[in-house]
Design a protein around this motif. Sequence first.
Motif, PDB file in Angstrom:
ATOM      1  N   ARG A  24      54.950  -3.528  71.541  1.00 41.74           N
ATOM      2  CA  ARG A  24      54.529  -3.245  70.147  1.00 41.74           C
ATOM      3  C   ARG A  24      54.805  -1.786  69.926  1.00 41.74           C
ATOM      4  NH1 ARG A  24      50.128  -6.457  69.066  1.00 41.74           N
ATOM      5  NH2 ARG A  24      50.249  -5.872  66.808  1.00 41.74           N
ATOM      6  N   VAL A  25      54.809  -1.347  68.495  1.00 40.80           N
ATOM      7  CA  VAL A  25      55.186  -0.104  68.126  1.00 40.80           C
ATOM      8  C   VAL A  25      54.138   0.470  67.261  1.00 40.80           C
ATOM      9  CG1 VAL A  25      57.628  -0.459  68.352  1.00 40.80           C
ATOM     10  CG2 VAL A  25      56.525  -1.043  66.285  1.00 40.80           C
ATOM     11  N   THR A  26      53.953   1.576  66.935  1.00 40.40           N
ATOM     12  CA  THR A  26      53.225   2.133  65.667  1.00 40.40           C
ATOM     13  C   THR A  26      53.891   3.278  65.101  1.00 40.40           C
ATOM     14  OG1 THR A  26      50.844   3.194  65.395  1.00 40.40           O
ATOM     15  CG2 THR A  26      52.259   3.977  67.506  1.00 40.40           C
ATOM     16  N   THR A  27      53.489   3.949  64.252  1.00 34.79           N
ATOM     17  CA  THR A  27      53.982   4.805  63.332  1.00 34.79           C
ATOM     18  C   THR A  27      53.248   6.424  63.527  1.00 34.79           C
ATOM     19  OG1 THR A  27      52.896   4.667  61.436  1.00 34.79           O
ATOM     20  CG2 THR A  27      54.716   3.210  61.734  1.00 34.79           C
ATOM     21  N   TYR A  28      53.999   7.196  63.086  1.00 33.39           N
ATOM     22  CA  TYR A  28      53.302   8.792  63.043  1.00 33.39           C
ATOM     23  C   TYR A  28      52.249   8.771  62.272  1.00 33.39           C
ATOM     24  CZ  TYR A  28      58.202   9.551  65.093  1.00 33.39           C
ATOM     25  OH  TYR A  28      59.270   9.475  65.746  1.00 33.39           O
ATOM     26  N   GLY A  29      52.572   8.184  61.114  1.00 35.83           N
ATOM     27  CA  GLY A  29      51.549   8.259  59.844  1.00 35.83           C
ATOM     28  C   GLY A  29      50.154   7.442  60.463  1.00 35.83           C
ATOM     29  N   ALA A  30      50.237   6.397  61.036  1.00 35.22           N
ATOM     30  CA  ALA A  30      49.162   5.499  61.729  1.00 35.22           C
ATOM     31  C   ALA A  30      48.419   6.455  62.526  1.00 35.22           C
ATOM     32  CB  ALA A  30      49.535   4.312  62.213  1.00 35.22           C
ATOM     33  N   ILE A  31      49.022   6.948  63.473  1.00 33.90           N
ATOM     34  CA  ILE A  31      48.455   7.738  64.488  1.00 33.90           C
ATOM     35  C   ILE A  31      47.703   9.068  64.038  1.00 33.90           C
ATOM     36  CG2 ILE A  31      48.871   9.405  66.490  1.00 33.90           C
ATOM     37  CD1 ILE A  31      51.030   7.735  67.421  1.00 33.90           C
ATOM     38  N   GLN A  33      46.508   9.108  61.020  1.00 32.55           N
ATOM     39  CA  GLN A  33      45.559   8.884  60.202  1.00 32.55           C
ATOM     40  C   GLN A  33      44.285   8.365  61.424  1.00 32.55           C
ATOM     41  OE1 GLN A  33      46.219   5.212  57.761  1.00 32.55           O
ATOM     42  NE2 GLN A  33      44.134   4.734  57.475  1.00 32.55           N
ATOM     43  N   TYR A  34      44.642   7.746  62.341  1.00 33.05           N
ATOM     44  CA  TYR A  34      43.729   7.612  63.307  1.00 33.05           C
ATOM     45  C   TYR A  34      42.837   8.732  63.919  1.00 33.05           C
ATOM     46  CZ  TYR A  34      41.283   6.509  67.807  1.00 33.05           C
ATOM     47  OH  TYR A  34      40.722   6.157  69.007  1.00 33.05           O
ATOM     48  N   LEU A  35      43.590   9.857  63.605  1.00 34.89           N
ATOM     49  CA  LEU A  35      43.219  11.019  64.202  1.00 34.89           C
ATOM     50  C   LEU A  35      42.257  11.831  63.115  1.00 34.89           C
ATOM     51  CD1 LEU A  35      46.194  12.453  66.225  1.00 34.89           C
ATOM     52  CD2 LEU A  35      44.255  11.423  67.034  1.00 34.89           C
ATOM     53  N   ASP A 106      48.595  -0.839  64.699  1.00 37.27           N
ATOM     54  CA  ASP A 106      48.026   0.100  64.103  1.00 37.27           C
ATOM     55  C   ASP A 106      46.603   0.367  64.983  1.00 37.27           C
ATOM     56  OD1 ASP A 106      46.207   1.844  62.399  1.00 37.27           O
ATOM     57  OD2 ASP A 106      46.550   0.556  60.542  1.00 37.27           O
ATOM     58  N   PRO A 107      46.607   1.608  65.337  1.00 30.36           N
ATOM     59  CA  PRO A 107      45.301   2.173  66.204  1.00 30.36           C
ATOM     60  C   PRO A 107      43.862   1.959  65.523  1.00 30.36           C
ATOM     61  CG  PRO A 107      46.792   4.075  65.628  1.00 30.36           C
ATOM     62  CD  PRO A 107      47.485   2.806  65.014  1.00 30.36           C
ATOM     63  N   CYS A 108      43.943   2.465  64.058  1.00 33.61           N
ATOM     64  CA  CYS A 108      42.645   2.146  63.383  1.00 33.61           C
ATOM     65  C   CYS A 108      42.253   0.888  63.461  1.00 33.61           C
ATOM     66  CB  CYS A 108      43.021   2.762  62.096  1.00 33.61           C
ATOM     67  SG  CYS A 108      43.338   4.457  61.919  1.00 33.61           S
ATOM     68  N   GLN A 109      43.192  -0.059  63.274  1.00 34.47           N
ATOM     69  CA  GLN A 109      42.843  -1.540  63.321  1.00 34.47           C
ATOM     70  C   GLN A 109      42.608  -2.126  64.680  1.00 34.47           C
ATOM     71  OE1 GLN A 109      45.108  -4.078  60.568  1.00 34.47           O
ATOM     72  NE2 GLN A 109      45.619  -5.380  62.272  1.00 34.47           N
ATOM     73  N   LEU A 111      42.039  -0.586  67.635  1.00 32.48           N
ATOM     74  CA  LEU A 111      41.002   0.090  68.213  1.00 32.48           C
ATOM     75  C   LEU A 111      39.374  -0.182  67.444  1.00 32.48           C
ATOM     76  CD1 LEU A 111      42.911   3.232  69.425  1.00 32.48           C
ATOM     77  CD2 LEU A 111      42.450   1.101  70.625  1.00 32.48           C
ATOM     78  N   ASN A 112      39.561  -0.885  66.415  1.00 30.98           N
ATOM     79  CA  ASN A 112      38.472  -1.149  65.928  1.00 30.98           C
ATOM     80  C   ASN A 112      37.684   0.124  65.216  1.00 30.98           C
ATOM     81  OD1 ASN A 112      36.343  -2.946  64.661  1.00 30.98           O
ATOM     82  ND2 ASN A 112      35.172  -2.648  66.449  1.00 30.98           N
ATOM     83  N   TYR A 113      38.306   0.942  64.543  1.00 37.42           N
ATOM     84  CA  TYR A 113      37.924   2.081  64.083  1.00 37.42           C
ATOM     85  C   TYR A 113      38.511   2.461  62.741  1.00 37.42           C
ATOM     86  CZ  TYR A 113      37.590   7.285  63.199  1.00 37.42           C
ATOM     87  OH  TYR A 113      37.421   8.386  62.794  1.00 37.42           O
ATOM     88  N   TRP A 114      37.796   2.440  61.751  1.00 37.93           N
ATOM     89  CA  TRP A 114      38.329   2.982  60.452  1.00 37.93           C
ATOM     90  C   TRP A 114      37.972   4.315  60.026  1.00 37.93           C
ATOM     91  CZ3 TRP A 114      42.218  -0.084  58.595  1.00 37.93           C
ATOM     92  CH2 TRP A 114      42.744   0.362  57.196  1.00 37.93           C
ATOM     93  N   PRO A 115      38.833   5.172  59.784  1.00 35.70           N
ATOM     94  CA  PRO A 115      38.368   6.666  59.186  1.00 35.70           C
ATOM     95  C   PRO A 115      37.743   6.435  58.003  1.00 35.70           C
ATOM     96  CG  PRO A 115      40.727   6.210  58.985  1.00 35.70           C
ATOM     97  CD  PRO A 115      40.198   4.986  60.004  1.00 35.70           C
ATOM     98  N   LEU A 116      36.509   7.252  57.752  1.00 36.46           N
ATOM     99  CA  LEU A 116      35.957   7.126  56.719  1.00 36.46           C
ATOM    100  C   LEU A 116      36.824   7.809  55.539  1.00 36.46           C
ATOM    101  CD1 LEU A 116      32.710   9.222  58.040  1.00 36.46           C
ATOM    102  CD2 LEU A 116      33.100   6.669  57.788  1.00 36.46           C
ATOM    103  N   ASP A 117      37.650   8.582  55.514  1.00 35.34           N
ATOM    104  CA  ASP A 117      38.554   8.814  54.601  1.00 35.34           C
ATOM    105  C   ASP A 117      38.070   9.329  53.301  1.00 35.34           C
ATOM    106  OD1 ASP A 117      41.009   9.061  53.712  1.00 35.34           O
ATOM    107  OD2 ASP A 117      41.195   7.178  53.028  1.00 35.34           O
TER     108      ASP A 117
END
Length: 117
Positions: A24-31, A33-35, A106-109, A111-117
Amino acid sequence: MFRKTSGNFFKDVYEVVALIPRGRVTTYGAIAQYLGSKQSARMVGWALHQEGCKAYYPAHRVVNKQGLLTGKHFFAETQSMESLLALEGVLVQNDQLQNFENLFWDPCQELNYWPLD
DNA sequence: GACATGACGGCAG
DNA sequence: CCTGCCGCCATGT
């Protein structure tokens, strides 16, 4: 656990990248966002540059939003991103991931974690 | 201590 | 559709 950037940005990036499932792969933006800083995708790439070229962790599974291997240039020819990905069953053609949207992790998805944003 | 830069991304023109 | 600029954080000079 979800500490923001406190100098541990690298650590967080490292942590997330290390969690990317094989094949699997992910993107810089996804990471980023997760951070919690979706706009600091640059830092993610920079973080990978610090330790990524050492092949200590699957940095080859991190690509840009287009699924383009922008960082392949920093990999040794013997361990090019294309080759490494190919070994995991990920097809790459001309630095472009094939079936990218299906391989996207997508780490946010995941890892079951969604940033409050 | 200040300035420039970097494996990016989104929005404006 | 393509080009350019800004933002973000840490590192190097």
